[in-house]
Design a protein around this motif. Structure first.
Motif: not given
Lengths: 206, 281
Positions: B10-39
């Motif tokens: 239970l501890r692992l599951l709760v910690a995993w769920a909370v940290l995953s949500v935080v991690g995904v929120l951070i991952a969505m902010q990361v600027h990734l290559p190569p960019g948006d100059q072409s489709t």
């Protein structure tokens, strides 16, 4: 281990001793700016202005006296080249046009097909197969074609090509010849074309 | 499962769920290559983003389980060395992890293949006969443009068959245009890599390698050689390439046509074969 160290030291020393010396541009006698005098030869052993008898490849084509050139930043550089080699021809005729030089033209005293001396200003060479070599600093946008010496020209003569361009900010830029002139190699890209100090070098702006 | 095991899970599951949500929120902010100059670049960026979002909970789960085990099940000081209970596998667990992994990999494969095939389809070149094949010099109409990339030791030059086959030492592309690159070489193998456009294609002598890009945003980009091609390979890079507005492109190409007026270029051709093969022979 000691043998390996000796081998490494040997490579390092031979590299340092074979690294081309630096040629610093000289101030021009009129106006401001600097000037560099170079020579291009069909074989180093045929050099007239800048003999290099100790070179390990006396039969290679080369720019002389060296290919490490040093010039001041934000200044006008005038380069004059004694072109003593015959025509090799370009693989891409695009490089027959001069680019990035002051006025868009280079001054040339040369010998025509009949061997008669001529003088003129040119923005390009009409026949891309007439190039002996070229002088290019791609990152500065400088490209200059060098006319091969006419077969009818007197022995020991050369075409003299002079051009000027401006240097910008300090940096080390590469320069090279775009004529594949490494005779005896596949597509002409071997030996002198692929070794530092013959058909390319560095252009140090500081 | 004992009560103690349930507490750990239970501890692992709760910690995993909370940290995953935080991690995904951070991952969505990361600027990734190569960019948006072409489709194509946009497609690659969103695929990388998706992979990062999917892999974040997996990464969090693995690291969390490892760290939790290190601290929760560590041997107490001075206790006798004792082995854990034997493990004989867990069929349901094995099926679950193989199935989940397979589903994730298959989803990514479908999205990736779709991105690859649509990069050609988006340009509308795939179904139409190209001007190169017919040998005619088509005008740049319907916002499509052919550009030939010629590699040579050590610089790329570019020919524009839609504008009389003029050649330039720099690459300019109009925005909102479907570009068809024809990549070739006059000497050794180079590789045309316009990183910000999300395109890379080998330049082989005697071969016409075709690749597509649809420009959507103006801006500078860098062209590099991505195939070791000789002593100045590392310097075979053009940092002045750019996607510009249609009007700027027309001005620029008009200047190139003017500059080309005293040039004697060969007729436009898909390949330019080196000749003679051995210099001085």
């Amino acid at each position: 281990m000691a043998a390996l160290l000796a081998l490494f030291a040997g490579f390092a020393t031979s590299f340092v001793f074979h690294f081309p010396p630096t040629l610093t541009a000289q101030p021009t006698t009129v106006g401001n700016g600097v000037t560099i005098h170079l020579e291009t030869v069909a074989a180093i052993s045929d050099a007239i202005a800048f003999p290099r008898p100790e070179d390990p490849h006396p039969d290679w084509v080369s720019y002389l006296p060296t290919t490490v050139l040093k010039v001041p930043a934000n200044s006008v550089v005038t380069i004059s080249i004694d072109q003593e080699d015959g025509a090799s021809g370009l693989r891409n005729p695009y490089w027959a046009k001069a680019q990035g030089i002051i006025g868009g033209t280079f001054h040339m005293s040369y010998f025509d097909d009949a061997g008669a001396p001529q003088v003129g200003d040119f923005s390009s060479l009409p026949d891309p197969t007439s190039l002996g070599h070229s002088f290019a600093i791609p990152d500065l946008g400088v490209f200059v074609p060098l006319l091969g010496i006419s077969d009818a020209a007197p022995a020991g003569s050369h075409n003299e090509i002079t051009f000027s361009f401006k240097t910008g900010k300090p940096g080390t830029y590469r320069w090279q010849c775009f004529v594949p002139c490494g005779a005896g190699s596949i597509y002409g890209n071997g030996n002198a074309m692929s070794s530092f100090g013959y058909m390319q070098g560095t252009f140090v702006v500081q | 499962m004992s009560r103690l095991d349930r507490t750990h899970a239970l501890r692992l599951l709760v910690a995993w769920a909370v940290l995953s949500v935080v991690g995904v929120l951070i991952a969505m902010q990361v600027h990734l290559p190569p960019g948006d100059q072409s489709t194509q670049a946009t497609d690659e960026t969103s695929l990388l983003q998706l992979m990062l979002i999917i892999s974040t909970p997996v990464f969090v789960g693995v690291v969390l389980f490892m760290l939790y085990s290190v601290f929760a099940f560590r041997q107490t000081r001075g206790a006798a060395l004792e082995d854990g209970p034997p493990s004989y596998g867990n069929f349901r667990l094995q099926v679950a992890w193989v199935a989940i992994t397979a589903v994730i990999v298959l989803i990514l494969a479908v999205i990736g293949i779709n991105g690859l095939t649509s990069s050609a389809a988006e340009t509308n070149f795939a179904s139409s006969q190209s001007a190169l094949a017919t040998g005619s010099s088509a005008t740049a109409s319907g916002n499509r443009l052919q550009v030939q990339v010629i590699g040579q030791q050590w610089w790329f030059t570019y020919r524009y068959p839609d504008f009389g086959g003029v050649e330039s030492a720099h690459l300019m592309l109009p925005v909102d245009t479907n570009i068809e690159f024809h990549v070739t070489s006059t000497d050794v193998i180079h590789s045309f890599w316009a990183y910000e456009l999300g395109v890379k294609a080998d330049a082989n002598p005697g071969a016409d390698n075709i690749t597509y890009v649809s420009t959507v945003h103006t801006g500078a980009f860098t062209v590099r050689c991505a195939e070791l091609c000789g002593i100045w390979h590392g310097h075979m890079a053009d940092t002045t390439a750019a996607v510009v507005s249609q009007a700027d492109f027309q001005t620029w190409i008009a200047q190139v046509q003017k500059d080309n007026s005293d040039l004697h270029l060969p007729p436009y051709s898909p390949i330019y074969f080196p000749h003679p093969p051995i210099k001085g022979s």
